[in-house]
Enzyme design. Structure first.
Site, PDB file in Angstrom:
ATOM      1  N   HIS A 161      84.752  58.824  69.177  1.00  0.00           N
ATOM      2  CA  HIS A 161      84.930  57.325  68.415  1.00  0.00           C
ATOM      3  C   HIS A 161      85.530  56.327  69.412  1.00  0.00           C
ATOM      4  CE1 HIS A 161      84.607  59.014  64.111  1.00  0.00           C
ATOM      5  NE2 HIS A 161      83.488  59.134  64.713  1.00  0.00           N
ATOM      6  N   GLU A 162      84.879  55.904  70.488  1.00  0.00           N
ATOM      7  CA  GLU A 162      85.701  55.005  71.506  1.00  0.00           C
ATOM      8  C   GLU A 162      85.302  53.622  70.585  1.00  0.00           C
ATOM      9  OE1 GLU A 162      86.727  54.603  74.628  1.00  0.00           O
ATOM     10  OE2 GLU A 162      87.124  52.792  73.565  1.00  0.00           O
TER      11      GLU A 162
ATOM     12  N   HIS B 134      92.289  59.420  73.095  1.00  0.00           N
ATOM     13  CA  HIS B 134      92.403  58.861  74.672  1.00  0.00           C
ATOM     14  C   HIS B 134      92.817  57.272  74.557  1.00  0.00           C
ATOM     15  CE1 HIS B 134      90.253  61.922  77.231  1.00  0.00           C
ATOM     16  NE2 HIS B 134      90.539  62.606  76.229  1.00  0.00           N
ATOM     17  N   GLU B 135      93.450  56.876  75.449  1.00  0.00           N
ATOM     18  CA  GLU B 135      94.072  55.660  75.878  1.00  0.00           C
ATOM     19  C   GLU B 135      95.284  55.565  74.361  1.00  0.00           C
ATOM     20  OE1 GLU B 135      91.134  55.986  77.772  1.00  0.00           O
ATOM     21  OE2 GLU B 135      90.518  55.372  75.982  1.00  0.00           O
TER      22      GLU B 135
ATOM     23  N   GLU C 161      94.964  62.025  75.700  1.00  0.00           N
ATOM     24  CA  GLU C 161      95.084  61.594  77.293  1.00  0.00           C
ATOM     25  C   GLU C 161      96.547  61.180  77.476  1.00  0.00           C
ATOM     26  OE1 GLU C 161      91.821  59.596  80.090  1.00  0.00           O
ATOM     27  OE2 GLU C 161      92.628  58.304  78.676  1.00  0.00           O
TER      28      GLU C 161
ATOM     29  N   GLU D 243      89.049  61.765  85.386  1.00  0.00           N
ATOM     30  CA  GLU D 243      88.183  60.929  85.573  1.00  0.00           C
ATOM     31  C   GLU D 243      88.485  60.014  86.686  1.00  0.00           C
ATOM     32  OE1 GLU D 243      88.629  59.120  81.429  1.00  0.00           O
ATOM     33  OE2 GLU D 243      90.465  57.812  82.042  1.00  0.00           O
TER      34      GLU D 243
END
Ligand code: NOJ
Ligand code: CA
Length: 697
Positions: free
Chosen positions: A399-400, A478-479, A497, A503
């Site tokens: 889920h970005e 993430h972020e 993250e 990356e």
């Protein structure tokens, strides 16, 4: 409060004022290593910390800057104090170790303003032998008319506090004539969230830093500052002021204040870890978990710590795309290939990014096109979930949000329900946009922008976590907002993250240097698990090489803890390195015990972990740009037992720059009385599995 009590407090405050600074309360750690003293100096509250009788933190301010009613730091009197001893052990559902001991002494000291508006708060210290935490606890307002707290005399005392900042400080002690402490830190309040290279500077050159920030004094004392249980509050940045003082500066809210809370409430714990060595500093992080509340989800055995592969590295290499089109990565056919690869090699998860609508066009910082309940036409999610199930594999959701966080909240419940139906029980979330760009929809529909670590974002993550838990889904953010140990209370927040991960090896700009992971171990990793996504055995990014040896890629699975670990490279790359790949396949992700055997911040780290519920031990060692020879006594192994050490090491002449593939896999029998000599190449590492031999029947 009665008038008489207030008068007593006033007199007490005057008496203390006349005597200048007076220690009004103190508490020692259970073994007598640390001591915290609370001082009142003319009604102004401060604390200091001593270790074995020597000052570590000089008298440092406590208090708040409150909107409307001003600073709350002077005219304070102690109205009560109590201490408590705790020694308990609790079991983690998953983690770096099964059992965690919580051994501390607590001091609760209650303070009241001796002048109107007579605000009150408790300060609670929990002092362990290797560090401490403290927090402010603000009680419910008084209701009686005329009582302190009844600012306007109506009896309706202020029901909420608007905090413009905390005045909390950490004044690092420095003996006269001694060199300044060294600090390892990344900047806070800058555009790239937490994704910076760690800087090593004298303390006096720290600007505004994120936590954890790690310091080492000239005589080898290690300190780390962070926080625990960041809930419904803003993340704490630390600004260096006047030489060696670090002052809290909370991440701002879009309204202009930092935090708004109804009373009663308490702040997160402000934590200080204090040890003689870098290795002990890592271990002392247990106090962050100890300061969090126990598990609220009950049985979470539905979450299985596991490794995963996925359609991911190809996207960062730009050989495939998130967007639909001729190079779309998330196709049914490609995903089947990954599912089969995972099943053939025993990986539980298959992450697929770019599976849903929203990636075509400019999604970075603009996630309004993302739909989390529908797949793109080329991705037959039902058939793939069924195929995965047949092969004993689970798709991992992605889920970005592009930071359209409210837009995501609208859909998350339906999305998690769909995930659960399809056997997708882990979801990786993402918040790609510049820091301060989290989009929050206000009640009137307007959009406000929030920091990734502001109070609103802290609550957003909490809403996501609790919604996911209702569907028995684990979250890998993430972020993210930084980790403050909330995994103890909500064990479905499994990893995140929150630092530069692998990356950056694909992108360059600049790539992670050889010292990066040795920095992470003693800074970022103090806060909790990281989804670093190691295992790039091809050692090649987009246009530049990754700055590690092959053996170091394996070591990262042990060194950088996460209950979810990705085998991040492409199946066709693993096919070329099957000897090394064997370690990635076998290494566990859940541990009975963890020992940091050796290390120095930013230089190297040697960590051994025992498989949870198993007998085998695993060792990971990483170094920076310098090669090293390290002697490691194997005391951690069970005495009297024989083990086969499966060694994965840098070969002769290995060097991250020009000979990173020089690699040796060899086996030898060892016991607990042996010493292993690790030879690490520049930018290298070593990974060892100690396979316990079955005792003769
Ligand atoms: C950044 C994440 O760290 C990365 O893993 C992901 O592939 C991209 N965002 C896209 O969501
Ligand atoms: Ca990232």
């Amino acid at each position: 409060m009665h008038l008489r009590l207030l008068t007593t407090l006033l007199l007490a405050a005057c008496a203390i004022g006349a005597a200048h600074a007076a220690t009004v309360a103190s508490v020692e750690s259970p073994g007598g290593v640390l001591r915290v003293e609370l001082d009142l100096h003319e009604g102004r509250l401060g604390y200091r910390v001593l270790r074995l009788g020597e000052p570590v933190i000089d008298t440092s301010a406590l208090g708040f800057m409150l909107r409307g009613s001003g600073r709350l730091e002077r005219n304070l009197a102690l109205s009560a104090q109590a201490t408590r001893h705790v020694d308990s052990t609790w079991e983690q559902p998953w983690g770096e170790r099964r059992f965690v001991r919580d051994h501390h002494n607590e001091l609760r000291a209650s303070f009241t303003e001796t002048i109107a508006p007579g605000r009150r708060f408790d300060i609670v210290f929990r002092v362990f032998d290797d560090g401490l935490g403290f927090r402010y606890e603000v009680p419910a307002p008084h209701a009686a008319a005329g009582a302190p707290g009844d600012a306007d005399g109506t009896g309706a005392a202020a029901p909420e506090w608007i905090i413009d900042d905390e005045l909390t400080e950490f004044a690092i002690h420095r003996a006269e004539g001694t060199p300044p402490p060294t600090a390892w830190w990344i900047p806070a309040g800058e555009w790239n969230r937490y994704e910076y290279l760690y800087q090593r500077t004298p303390l006096a050159e720290v600007g505004m830093a994120h936590t954890p920030i790690t310091l080492r004094t000239h005589d080898g004392l290690h300190l780390a500052f962070h926080e625990a249980a960041l809930l419904d509050y803003s993340g704490m940045w630390l600004r260096r002021v006047e030489g060696g003082r670090l002052r809290a500066q909370l991440a701002p809210a879009s309204e202009g204040w930092k935090v708004k809370r109804r009373l009663p409430f308490h702040t997160p714990w402000r934590t200080v870890q204090i040890t003689d060595s870098a290795a002990a500093l890592y271990r002392s992080s247990d106090l962050i978990l100890n300061l969090n509340a126990p598990n609220r989800l009950g049985d979470v055995s539905w979450f299985e710590p596991a490794k995963y592969v996925g359609i991911w590295w190809s996207l960062h290499l730009e050989t495939e795309t998130w967007a639909t089109g001729p190079r779309h990565g998330a196709t049914t056919r490609n995903t089947r290939r990954y599912i089969d690869f995972a099943a053939d090699h025993g990986f539980r998860g298959v992450l697929v990014e770019g599976w849903n609508p929203g990636w075509d066009g400019q999604w970075f910082g603009n996630g309004y096109g993302f739909d989390f309940t529908r797949a793109t036409p080329g991705f037959d999610i039902e058939a793939l979930a069924a195929h995965a199930r047949r092969r004993g594999v689970h798709l991992v959701g992605h889920h970005e949000t592009g930071c359209a966080a409210s837009h995501y909240e609208d859909q998350m419940d339906a999305a998690f329900a769909m995930n659960a139906r399809l056997g997708i029980d882990v979801v990786k979330t993402g918040y790609v946009c510049d820091a301060g760009g989290m989009e929050r929809r206000l009640p009137d529909g307007r959009i406000a922008r929030e920091w990734h670590d502001g109070q609103w974002s802290s609550n957003h993550h909490q809403r996501v976590l609790e919604a996911a838990a209702r569907h028995r889904i684990a979250i890998n953010t993430h972020e993210p907002i930084k980790d403050t140990g909330l995994r103890r209370t909500w064990p479905n927040w499994v990893t995140r993250e929150g630092a530069r991960g692998m990356e950056y090896g694909a992108w360059g700009q600049p790539p992670n240097p050889p010292e990066h992971e040795a920095n992470l171990v003693f800074t970022r990793m103090l806060s909790g698990p990281m989804d670093f996504t190691p295992g790039i055995l091809s050692l090649q990014g987009r246009g530049q090489a990754i700055q590690t040896t092959l053996a170091k890629q394996l070591a990262l699975y042990v060194v950088l803890y996460s209950p979810l670990q990705m085998a991040a490279d492409l199946p066709e790359h693993y096919a070329r390195h099957m000897d090394a790949f064997g370690f990635i396949r076998d290494v566990p992700v859940d541990w009975e015990e963890t020992r940091v055997l050796d290390g120095e911040v930013g230089d190297f780290a040697v960590i051994a972990r025992q498989e949870r519920g198993g007998e085998d031990w695993y060792l990971g060692a990483v170094t920076d740009e310098h090669g090293r020879v390290l002697e490691v006594p194997l005391h951690f192994l069970a005495p009297g037992r024989r083990y086969i050490a499966e060694v994965h090491r840098d070969g002769k002449g290995a060097h991250w720059r020009d000979a990173p593939f020089e690699f040796v896999r060899e086996e030898r029998a060892v016991t607990a009385s042996d010493t292993l000599v690790l030879t690490l190449a520049p930018g290298g590492g070593q990974a060892v599995r100690f396979r316990a031999e079955r005792p003769a029947p």
